[in-house]
Design an enzyme around this catalytic site. Structure first.
Site, PDB file in Angstrom:
ATOM      1  N   CYS B  32       0.824  -1.208   0.000  1.00 15.55           N
ATOM      2  CA  CYS B  32       0.000   0.000   0.000  1.00 15.55           C
ATOM      3  C   CYS B  32       0.862   1.264   0.000  1.00 15.55           C
ATOM      4  CB  CYS B  32      -0.935  -0.094   1.211  1.00 15.55           C
ATOM      5  SG  CYS B  32      -1.306   1.406   2.075  1.00 15.55           S
ATOM      6  N   CYS B  35       0.591   3.776   2.834  1.00 12.92           N
ATOM      7  CA  CYS B  35       1.212   3.246   4.063  1.00 12.92           C
ATOM      8  C   CYS B  35       2.707   3.545   4.058  1.00 12.92           C
ATOM      9  CB  CYS B  35       1.022   1.732   4.164  1.00 12.92           C
ATOM     10  SG  CYS B  35      -0.688   1.206   4.210  1.00 12.92           S
TER      11      CYS B  35
END
Lengths: 425, 111
Positions: B32, B35
């Site tokens: 991600c 993230c």
């Protein structure tokens, strides 16, 4: 801070005791890598004021060097609270590696080459580190342009692509992997970078004064804006409340949480199509809701969608509402589907395209087209002298926003900026 | 440098639920992008809030951690959850800049 030359083992012990963070450069005479390291080492001493920088002539204190396991020059060893650290550097020492260890050692971040007034001066500031920014940085580095790149996600929007099949040399690669490869290349060129965004722009007589979200200030002669675009939202009243509770803008990030569930993908472009295909690997059923009568984008993806029995496309339909309070329960359709206006889903992935963020565009005073894209000429110049733009944020490349066209615009911009800076000299 | 703690299903209870300090848990995964943007922000905040707040992260890609992800109803990452006395008292969804998250934490922790 001044670098101290240590002449005896006793002096070394004393300094080791007195300093929380200590670094020692073992050097020799007639040693080219030692000479190469010297100016970098001096620079580090100005950047990390809490660290004590010392040098030891290795042949002069051979027993001490041997005790510390130092057998070649240059070797840099680090101490914290008197204890030698595992990390050490020797041979051809790179500035980046030194910065990395010093940051780790001291807990301070390198306030690189700040001038006395705290403002960093450069010839080119690249705003954004997606494919356009990274390519421009690679070209500018090879033209030896004094530059700095400011961005908060290497690779930008492409990091959320689960599969890229149209970038030459890569038959099939994830956006994250391709981003990492691009980032590795720009890192290897030692391009100075700040992990942040630009929050403030001020035009002045020598160019632009930029401020980052970290509070860093940069005075630059030229600006290359490659800030890309951000995901468009549906604009529905309870949309923000349901983000993370079923509503998502990133299929690759959040798809895994919908294992064996039913999801909707909203949109009909390449991004939406690839999101459906990705989600079909995870979810039980994917409904792709699109306002037009046919999907657009690459035929290869569209064919795969048609062949995939987990994906059902609902054409000529818009999502006009989201049902559910603390958890998404369904999407409200403009036209009933199989007799129902509410399509029951556990997740909804909004893939209705992206648009430029106007805040920097406006602060820089850039002219835009009706879609808010920055109007650029063939050489990527904008209406403002000293400002170039490249990548998804522009109306360039015939409005075909791809990784490859972003790279191309970045390369063109870097070359043109190089010529501009040469003329100014 | 960072003081961010890496959690596992085995350490979650001791490090988070039974912690004396408040704990900010970052539910994340390597795939991600946002993230990854969050990581350096949390590294820096872990130093700034040292002694007042623990910052920890749990990789939800790890199959062993999916029970925790489901317990805390993670459906979107990065998801930051602030634990006090074993209870979630505040959630922060999606990427947040350092200054913004820092200010929110100061307010929430009343420090």
């Amino acid at each position: 801070m001044e670098i101290q030359y240590i002449k005896s083992a006793e002096e070394f012990e004393q300094i080791k005791k007195e300093n929380e963070f200590l670094v020692v450069d073992f050097f020799s005479e007639d040693c080219p890598p030692c000479e190469k390291l010297a100016p970098i080492y001096e620079k580090m001493a100005t950047i990390f004021p809490t660290v004590k920088f010392t040098k030891i002539f290795r042949q002069g204190l051979r027993p001490l060097a041997e005790l510390l396991g130092v057998s070649g020059s240059p070797t840099v060893v680090f101490f914290k609270s008197g204890a030698i650290q595992e990390e050490r550097l020797s041979g051809e020492i790179k500035e980046n590696d030194l910065v990395f260890i010093l940051e780790k050692l001291s807990g301070a971040s390198a306030e690189e080459i700040k001038t006395e007034d705290g403002v960093r001066k450069t010839d080119l500031c690249i705003i954004g580190n997606g494919p356009a920014g990274i390519t421009a940085a690679i070209y500018a580095a090879r033209y030896k342009v004094d530059q700095i790149m400011v961005g908060d996600l290497a690779g930008g929007l492409m990091t959320s692509s689960h599969k890229i099949c149209n970038f030459p040399s890569q038959t099939e690669i994830s956006g994250m992997e391709l981003s990492q490869m691009m980032a590795d290349q720009v890192n290897a060129l030692e391009v100075p970078q700040i992990n942040a965004r630009i929050s403030k722009v001020e035009k002045n007589s020598t160019g632009y004064l930029l401020e980052t979200t970290n509070g860093d200030q940069i005075q630059t002669k030229t600006v290359l804006l490659t800030a890309g675009t951000k995901h468009r939202h549906l604009g529905l009243p309870n949309e923000e409340d349901l983000v993370g509770r079923g509503v998502s803008y990133c299929a690759t990030c959040d798809g895994a949480f919908f294992n064996n569930k039913t999801v909707a993908v909203i949109g009909g472009s390449d991004t939406a199509n690839t999101a459906s295909l990705y989600l079909a690997q995870v979810a039980n059923k994917v409904y792709q809701v699109y306002r037009k009568g046919a999907l657009r984008g690459e035929t290869a993806w569209i064919d795969q969608i048609k062949e995939n029995n987990k994906i059902q496309v609902i054409y000529n339909t818009e999502v006009i509402g989201l049902s559910g309070e603390n958890q998404l329960e369904g999407v409200v359709l403009s036209t009933p589907f199989e007799g129902n206006t509410v399509l029951k889903v556990d997740g909804a992935f909004v893939e209705i395209g992206s648009e430029p963020d106007l805040s920097l565009i406006n602060q820089l005073g850039l002219a835009t087209d009706e879609g808010n894209y920055v109007i650029t000429a063939k050489d990527q110049t904008t209406n403002q002298s000293g400002v170039w733009a490249a990548g998804d944020i522009t109306n360039g490349s015939n409005n075909f926003r791809q990784i490859i066209t972003a790279c191309s615009e970045g390369a063109i911009a870097a070359q043109n900026i190089f010529e501009y800076l040469q003329r100014k000299k | 440098m960072s003081k961010v703690i890496t959690l596992t299903d085995a350490t979650f209870e001791a490090e988070v639920l039974n912690s004396e300090l408040p704990v900010l848990v970052d539910f994340w995964a390597p795939w991600c992008g946002p993230c990854r943007m969050m990581a350096p922000v949390l590294d820096e905040l872990s130093l700034a809030f040292d002694g007042k707040l623990k910052i920890a992260k749990l990789d939800v890609e790890n199959p062993a951690h999916q029970g925790l992800a489901s317990t805390y109803r993670i459906q979107s990452i990065p998801a930051l959850k602030l634990f006090k006395g074993g209870q979630v008292v505040k959630e922060y969804l999606g990427y947040r800049e350092k200054a913004m998250l820092g200010a929110e934490l100061v307010q929430e922790l009343d420090i």
